[in-house]
Write a protein that holds these residues in place. Structure first.
Motif, short mmCIF file in Angstrom:
data_model
loop_
_atom_site.label_atom_id
_atom_site.label_comp_id
_atom_site.label_asym_id
_atom_site.label_seq_id
_atom_site.Cartn_x
_atom_site.Cartn_y
_atom_site.Cartn_z
N UNK A 43 -1.17 -11.34 -12.54
CA UNK A 43 -0.58 -11.41 -11.20
C UNK A 43 -0.25 -10.02 -10.67
N UNK A 44 -0.21 -9.92 -9.35
CA UNK A 44 0.37 -8.76 -8.65
C UNK A 44 -0.18 -7.43 -9.14
N UNK A 45 -1.47 -7.36 -9.40
CA UNK A 45 -2.08 -6.16 -9.96
C UNK A 45 -3.29 -5.75 -9.15
N UNK A 46 -3.78 -4.53 -9.41
CA UNK A 46 -4.89 -3.95 -8.66
C UNK A 46 -6.01 -3.56 -9.62
N UNK A 47 -7.22 -3.99 -9.26
CA UNK A 47 -8.39 -3.77 -10.11
C UNK A 47 -9.49 -3.20 -9.22
N UNK A 48 -9.83 -1.93 -9.42
CA UNK A 48 -10.78 -1.32 -8.52
C UNK A 48 -11.65 -0.28 -9.22
N UNK A 49 -12.84 -0.08 -8.67
CA UNK A 49 -13.78 0.93 -9.15
C UNK A 49 -14.08 0.81 -10.64
N UNK A 50 -14.08 -0.41 -11.14
CA UNK A 50 -14.66 -0.72 -12.44
C UNK A 50 -16.10 -1.19 -12.22
N UNK A 51 -16.85 -1.40 -13.29
CA UNK A 51 -18.15 -2.06 -13.11
C UNK A 51 -17.94 -3.49 -12.60
N UNK A 52 -16.97 -4.19 -13.15
CA UNK A 52 -16.58 -5.52 -12.68
C UNK A 52 -15.07 -5.64 -12.81
N UNK A 53 -14.46 -6.56 -12.07
CA UNK A 53 -13.01 -6.62 -11.98
C UNK A 53 -12.34 -7.40 -13.08
N UNK A 54 -12.12 -8.70 -12.87
CA UNK A 54 -11.44 -9.58 -13.83
C UNK A 54 -12.48 -10.54 -14.39
N UNK B 292 -0.12 -3.92 -12.74
CA UNK B 292 -1.05 -3.06 -13.47
C UNK B 292 -2.11 -2.55 -12.50
N UNK B 293 -2.54 -1.32 -12.69
CA UNK B 293 -3.71 -0.77 -12.02
C UNK B 293 -4.76 -0.48 -13.09
N UNK B 294 -5.97 -0.98 -12.88
CA UNK B 294 -7.04 -0.79 -13.85
C UNK B 294 -8.28 -0.30 -13.10
N UNK B 295 -8.74 0.91 -13.43
CA UNK B 295 -9.83 1.51 -12.66
C UNK B 295 -10.75 2.34 -13.54
N UNK B 296 -12.02 2.44 -13.09
CA UNK B 296 -13.02 3.28 -13.76
C UNK B 296 -13.24 2.88 -15.22
N UNK B 297 -13.13 1.59 -15.49
CA UNK B 297 -13.44 1.02 -16.80
C UNK B 297 -14.76 0.25 -16.71
N UNK B 298 -15.28 -0.14 -17.87
CA UNK B 298 -16.39 -1.08 -17.84
C UNK B 298 -15.98 -2.35 -17.12
#
Length: 514
Positions: A263-274, A242-248
């Protein structure tokens, strides 16, 4: 202690993520990557059902292919409003084509029987689809070309109301006031090759649901979290590729866990990640036993996203466990966060619906815990983070600490968290891996270099505030990987999820170039 069946607004908090900040109407309640994460995942078992064939479209309602240039403003209205429904006389092949046989997705869903396939051809569909039939597969023939558009007015793109085994595949949702995809009280769910864009609450949302798989998906511009799994234990669910970006928040999980793998996912350019977290405003507390392995998290300091209050407070952190228990955080790459790379912090709940669970209640399944007696406290309660394992991560570029643990008034030396084998430069307290190793006795001064997390509350006023979700600048949607053989693959309901994951084979991923 009993779980109160309510989704109350989150109380004043020290740090957490919650299901809503009370503004959602849901009754249950840098540029983005344009290709999916490339880490290996386990594929679904093959099926042996007959292939599907598209019928010839005659006299169908016109739909329009959506534009991909939705950079800052909501897409212009170039679609045709949902027409009056016409229903085909039977579908002997078990495949319900939209719009060739059914004018709307909702009409096809209502006509389909368990185990059958709703197939959606390219176009823009102004619909909010409810699903109440078990074991349906709902699939777009082209991920970027099949677009459900809420036009900033409709609530959910596809909402699955207690139906089991429903899979949604290979499509895009945009401009919904609540969620792109939403499962509630379901056993068996799967979201595959999904793109969500600009939503008032969540991108992909599974609530009070178990046995799930969220994979090969991209969530962009959600006010709360791009991906959310909440109120389940054991959840028996996997989030992968999963790619999750520009979210709260990239990911939020309130009171979830138990065979829950991220697992095996990318979390970037959110206010906070996981951000896994506990709180009595949803049931099945506390959050516990989430496994977070092999993820890339970077630049989760984005100042101009939509964000609920807790996302504003959590901003600048990579992986932030707020009052969580027994989580495993291993072999992740975490870079460039102005607060912490990996932090274990408390959540102060000012108006709780129940008291804190005792340690012997931490292992109770959700269905048992809901039946315990409630005891509403007279004042706030503090959820601290216990028994978490932070091991073999690579953490760089953190403003306050690469690794951290904190409390408001508890003795963090007694919380049984441990750290080992991490590559890092700074920690709070200092020498954290010596203070709390995962093997052997710790030694050192727990008061040296304390994070002093309480100050985050006072500092929040100086941080960037929320941008309305309808107006927040977002990257272009771009092109996304299509589901293989989408037009010909047989239906594949979510009756065999989650798929197995070889955790031991996962290594620390690399940061993307640039």
């Amino acid at each position: 202690m009993k779980k109160l069946a309510t989704l109350a607004v989150c109380g004043g908090l020290l740090m957490a993520s919650c299901g809503s900040d009370g503004e959602s109407t849901e009754s249950a309640t840098t540029d983005a990557d344009t290709t999916e994460a490339t880490a290996d995942t386990t594929d679904a078992p093959a099926t042996t059902l007959a292939e599907t064939t598209a019928p010839t479209t005659e006299g169908t309602t016109e739909t329009t292919t959506p534009t991909t240039d939705t950079t800052t403003d909501p897409p212009t209205d170039t679609t045709v409003e949902t027409p009056e429904t016409t229903v085909a006389e039977g579908d002997d092949d078990g495949v319900y084509w939209v719009p060739a046989e059914y004018d709307t997705i909702q009409a096809a869903v209502d006509a389909a029987q368990p185990g059958e396939l709703v197939m959606i051809e390219p176009g823009t569909y102004v619909e909010a689809v409810d699903v109440e039939t078990d074991e349906l597969t709902i699939r777009g023939t082209d991920r970027d070309g099949v677009v459900l558009d809420g036009q900033l007015e409709l609530d959910n793109g596809i909402r699955v109301l207690g139906a089991n085994g429903v899979a949604v595949e290979n499509l895009t949702t945009i401009n919904y006031t609540n969620n792109g995809l939403f499962w509630v009280s379901s056993e068996g769910y799967r979201a595959s090759y999904i793109t969500t864009y600009r939503t008032g609450d969540y991108g992909i949302y599974a609530f009070d649901s178990v046995k799930g798989q969220i994979e090969h998906s991209h969530t962009i511009g959600s006010r709360d979290a791009g991906v959310y799994i909440g109120q389940c234990y054991p959840c028996d669910a996997v989030i992968t590729d999963v790619i999750s970006s520009h979210n709260g928040l990239g990911y939020s999980g309130t009171n979830s866990g138990g065979n829950l793998l991220i697992v095996n996912s990318t979390w970037h350019n959110n206010r906070a990640g996981i951000v896994p977290n506990s709180g009595s405003y949803e049931l099945c507390y506390p959050e516990r036993e989430t496994t977070i392995v092999g993820n890339v998290l970077y630049d989760n300091n984005q100042p101009d996203t939509a964000a609920i209050d807790v996302a504003l407070l959590a901003q600048g952190n990579g992986i932030l466990v707020a009052g969580g228990i027994g989580n495993v955080i291993e072999r992740n790459r975490v870079d460039d966060h102005f607060r912490t790379g990996i932090g274990l912090v408390p959540y102060l709940e000012e108006t709780p619906n129940d008291d804190l669970p005792t340690e012997d209640e931490w292992d109770l399944p959700c269905d048992e815990q809901k039946n315990l007696e409630i005891n509403i406290p007279d004042g706030p309660i503090l959820w601290d983070s216990f028994d978490n394992i932070v091991r073999d991560n690579v953490v760089t570029g953190s403003g306050e600490a690469d690794l951290a643990v904190a409390s408001a008034d508890g003795d963090i030396s007694t919380f049984r968290n441990c750290w080992a084998g991490n590559e890092f430069t700074t920690s709070a307290p200092l020498e954290l891996e010596s203070l709390a190793p995962c093997d052997g006795e710790g030694r050192g001064d727990w008061t040296a270099g304390d994070l002093n997390v309480i100050r985050w509350l006072a500092e929040q006023a100086d941080l960037p505030g929320e941008v309305p979700w309808q107006e927040a600048p977002l990257p272009e949607l771009g092109e996304h990987e299509n589901m293989p053989d989408a037009e010909t693959a047989p239906p594949s309901p979510a009756t065999d999820v989650p798929f197995s994951v070889d955790l031991d084979a996962i290594t620390v991923p690399e940061l993307p170039n640039g």
